[in-house]
Design an enzyme around this catalytic site. Sequence first.
Site, mmCIF file in Angstrom:
data_model
loop_
_atom_site.group_PDB
_atom_site.id
_atom_site.type_symbol
_atom_site.label_atom_id
_atom_site.label_comp_id
_atom_site.label_asym_id
_atom_site.label_seq_id
_atom_site.Cartn_x
_atom_site.Cartn_y
_atom_site.Cartn_z
ATOM 1 N N LYS D 98 0.872 -1.178 0.000
ATOM 2 C CA LYS D 98 0.000 0.000 0.000
ATOM 3 C C LYS D 98 0.904 1.222 0.000
ATOM 4 C CE LYS D 98 -3.406 2.673 2.484
ATOM 5 N NZ LYS D 98 -4.044 2.923 3.780
ATOM 6 N N GLY D 186 -11.455 7.497 6.037
ATOM 7 C CA GLY D 186 -12.613 8.312 6.364
ATOM 8 C C GLY D 186 -13.873 7.522 6.680
ATOM 9 N N ASN D 207 -9.970 1.135 9.218
ATOM 10 C CA ASN D 207 -9.083 0.943 10.358
ATOM 11 C C ASN D 207 -9.604 1.666 11.593
ATOM 12 O OD1 ASN D 207 -7.002 0.864 12.240
ATOM 13 N ND2 ASN D 207 -5.388 1.243 10.788
ATOM 14 N N THR D 208 -9.534 2.994 11.572
ATOM 15 C CA THR D 208 -9.881 3.769 12.767
ATOM 16 C C THR D 208 -11.255 3.416 13.331
ATOM 17 O OG1 THR D 208 -8.510 5.597 11.987
ATOM 18 C CG2 THR D 208 -10.183 6.127 13.632
#
Lengths: 259, 259, 259, 259
Positions: D98, D186, D207-208
Amino acid sequence: MNNRLTIADKTFNSRLFTGTGKFSHNQLMEEALLASGSELVTVALKRVDVQNEQDDILKHLNHAQFHLLPNTSGARNAEEAVLAAQLAREALGTNWLKLEIHPDPKYLMPDPIETLKAAEQLVKLGFVVLPYIHADPVLCKRLEEAGTAAVMPLGSPIGSNKGLKTVDFLEIIVEQSNVPVVVDAGIGAPSDAAKAMELGADAVLVNTAIAVSPNPIDMGKAFKMAVEAGRLAFEAKLAQTSTKASASSPLTAFLFDEE
Amino acid sequence: MNNRLTIADKTFNSRLFTGTGKFSHNQLMEEALLASGSELVTVALKRVDVQNEQDDILKHLNHAQFHLLPNTSGARNAEEAVLAAQLAREALGTNWLKLEIHPDPKYLMPDPIETLKAAEQLVKLGFVVLPYIHADPVLCKRLEEAGTAAVMPLGSPIGSNKGLKTVDFLEIIVEQSNVPVVVDAGIGAPSDAAKAMELGADAVLVNTAIAVSPNPIDMGKAFKMAVEAGRLAFEAKLAQTSTKASASSPLTAFLFDEE
Amino acid sequence: MNNRLTIADKTFNSRLFTGTGKFSHNQLMEEALLASGSELVTVALKRVDVQNEQDDILKHLNHAQFHLLPNTSGARNAEEAVLAAQLAREALGTNWLKLEIHPDPKYLMPDPIETLKAAEQLVKLGFVVLPYIHADPVLCKRLEEAGTAAVMPLGSPIGSNKGLKTVDFLEIIVEQSNVPVVVDAGIGAPSDAAKAMELGADAVLVNTAIAVSPNPIDMGKAFKMAVEAGRLAFEAKLAQTSTKASASSPLTAFLFDEE
Amino acid sequence: MNNRLTIADKTFNSRLFTGTGKFSHNQLMEEALLASGSELVTVALKRVDVQNEQDDILKHLNHAQFHLLPNTSGARNAEEAVLAAQLAREALGTNWLKLEIHPDPKYLMPDPIETLKAAEQLVKLGFVVLPYIHADPVLCKRLEEAGTAAVMPLGSPIGSNKGLKTVDFLEIIVEQSNVPVVVDAGIGAPSDAAKAMELGADAVLVNTAIAVSPNPIDMGKAFKMAVEAGRLAFEAKLAQTSTKASASSPLTAFLFDEE
């Protein structure tokens, strides 16, 4: 008046930049642009007959308040854009340039790589470069570092009239930019222009929304007022939004409560 | 000028109605409202000392262009609202009334049932009723049938400055209404006001966004211009939005294609 | 499993309620509803032939997991709705009722006044009333006080597939309600249903988006998963949004900085 | 099952890619990623101790279904990214990468120029390159032409949980791309992931939103279901939105009209 806008060597009273495409005829274009108060008017090289001194569109733009901003619309890469810029400079006698490079004919989204490449060359060639780009904060910084006089991030695809679909990114760009930020493309209504100004853009460029309105002259006036309103609100500073309601009329108690 | 707004027996040059709450002091309120060009100003009964001829807030509203619109803010039901209306009429010498009934102190959302009930009574009592309500198309029709002089659907909760969160419903209301539609509550920026006007609202009512701005006078001016811009754009008619891009500069071919 | 939903005397494993209109044929409807896992299915009185025991639509809904929720679609006022409710109870053998009153044939927006009036009568007549209404927080409280078993605020106009246009008001309703909140109307995609659940709705009702998809069976499954996903996310609690970026990969320093 | 996703030499049952940052501890990360069903997991080179075979994070990712996707988070330019990629390939034994280049530490917006430059080099060096970029349709085409295995446009700034703020541009990217489109950054809620899939994205990277939820394991499951729901809806095709309401229950006449 300290809220005039300076880009490179020019200072503008109006923060509404305009375009000349799509009007039904040039006389109407002239009247609408005069009504808009615009002082910077972009014109496509293709639409100017560079051999003909009496070229019709230029005749209609021959007013003291109009500064011409030739654009490279139709260029597919840096090489074509640089060539077009040089032709435009010679033909129109201005080194100002709206740099547009869009290889895709369907959505006309700008090419970040070729735009930066062309900008670097054009700055060295003495142009005042205003590049049309996606609302990309890092690209804006790189163009600024390359010496462009402003950056022109888009609100939404050209001619879509969809308004400001890039607010989250425009806010970052405005926060970080050291050159004027001109929101270009997609502005479909005066409220969109006002909003761009409220979030801190230095100017907006409007074309389609004025040109294809059934009444371009009044629409030009409407955009003029909306841009001034948005700028004034930005300077006066907007109130914060809040999640809870808050009575305008102080509601320390209900109306007939005993106090 | 045929785009003036008539409600009941009054005709307005300005389509910006304003409120008087939340200003840091009354002198500033007076100057901001004068700057806004507003001709209809709402005032809460609670803020008027009905016993005192020299009441401070009224003194600051004593200008020929200001028509007073007493409101029933703080009323929790129809009974309280009707009583407040009668007190207001006597105290302020006007039968105009902004009808507000909100039993919930947190979000101040209006009560549709009590509002209709009070409106029916107040119309019979000779009031010119402008009811503050949710953006509810059916309720708007019922209020119109009950004889209200206008309807005042909200954009978002009072004082939230969240802007127009009810666009889909305001459009239906504007399409169906036979009385003026005044968008009230939630308008946080001039761009919101312009947008309300662009979609066909007859007027907007703004209070918090002007009153709590760091510079209420300039913000009042900004709203004035934005409302005029939005109205002019509505009359000139906005261009359609489209999914695809469409070049402002006609792009029949790329710039250096052989033709 | 403690996250089952109880309304009045029934407990549901599925938080996806469904409707039966607009399917191209009843066999497809049956399969799509089975695929959706729905346990509460609304059916319009008009579509049921109350004289005919072999009525086709009911035969297709004759599954143990399907509870019927007759609705009063087509009723223009409280009187018609109460009459329809009584006919439905007799015909279908259930006292559950989705109360719908919409006098306007174009947008089918519900009537708040008649809906409350009918709800009060129907509760007294022993019905389990689920009223379809605008996303009006005060009306929801009044219906709850009148004894309705749930409230069913809309996301956007019926059949529009516009999704959740009333988020700001649904959040207030969810915060204040003591009865289950079922978001009804306008949900056009599984993501809309997931979002309604994430913000705390107890269930959603979906019809058009399943029925008019080219593949209603798979769309039924997709909604099933989306509703479960949204509910699980609500229970697990969403992370906060933030204005600034925050690296997922901890970025205490740039990659090759000396530390 | 024909809706599996193939990128370069790998085929995935899951269209949910995940990240490993921000979890409170590695055991929890492992359980959440297992619950999510993810088969491609990105890990920052900085977080891997390349000298230590027992490196903790890798031990927790040692499951047959997890393919590692090293990322170059923290790289400020192409040179640093290429170096990081080579270190990662050696350390982790995979040529998948990535590619992330973000010179700005505040918003971590990616650099289009350096990303394309690095991609060109890395493709020549035999890497399977998945570049993280702004939602820029032209840049996506150029990366595809440079030989990247996919494109990873952002929904909103990394870690902001703001959801899909780039829908208008993602739609263009999906329409034009010949390589898989993975929406990255996002995505703050399962409904956002479902929406990305509904508009035609091939996968999403989250992820977050999982890592900082109070319950990452359940949130991982919720995202799994939402991604599957969105994909299924995309394949089944969504119904169109419409401006007017349209009764789910066919309303050829009002309920008690004589017919």
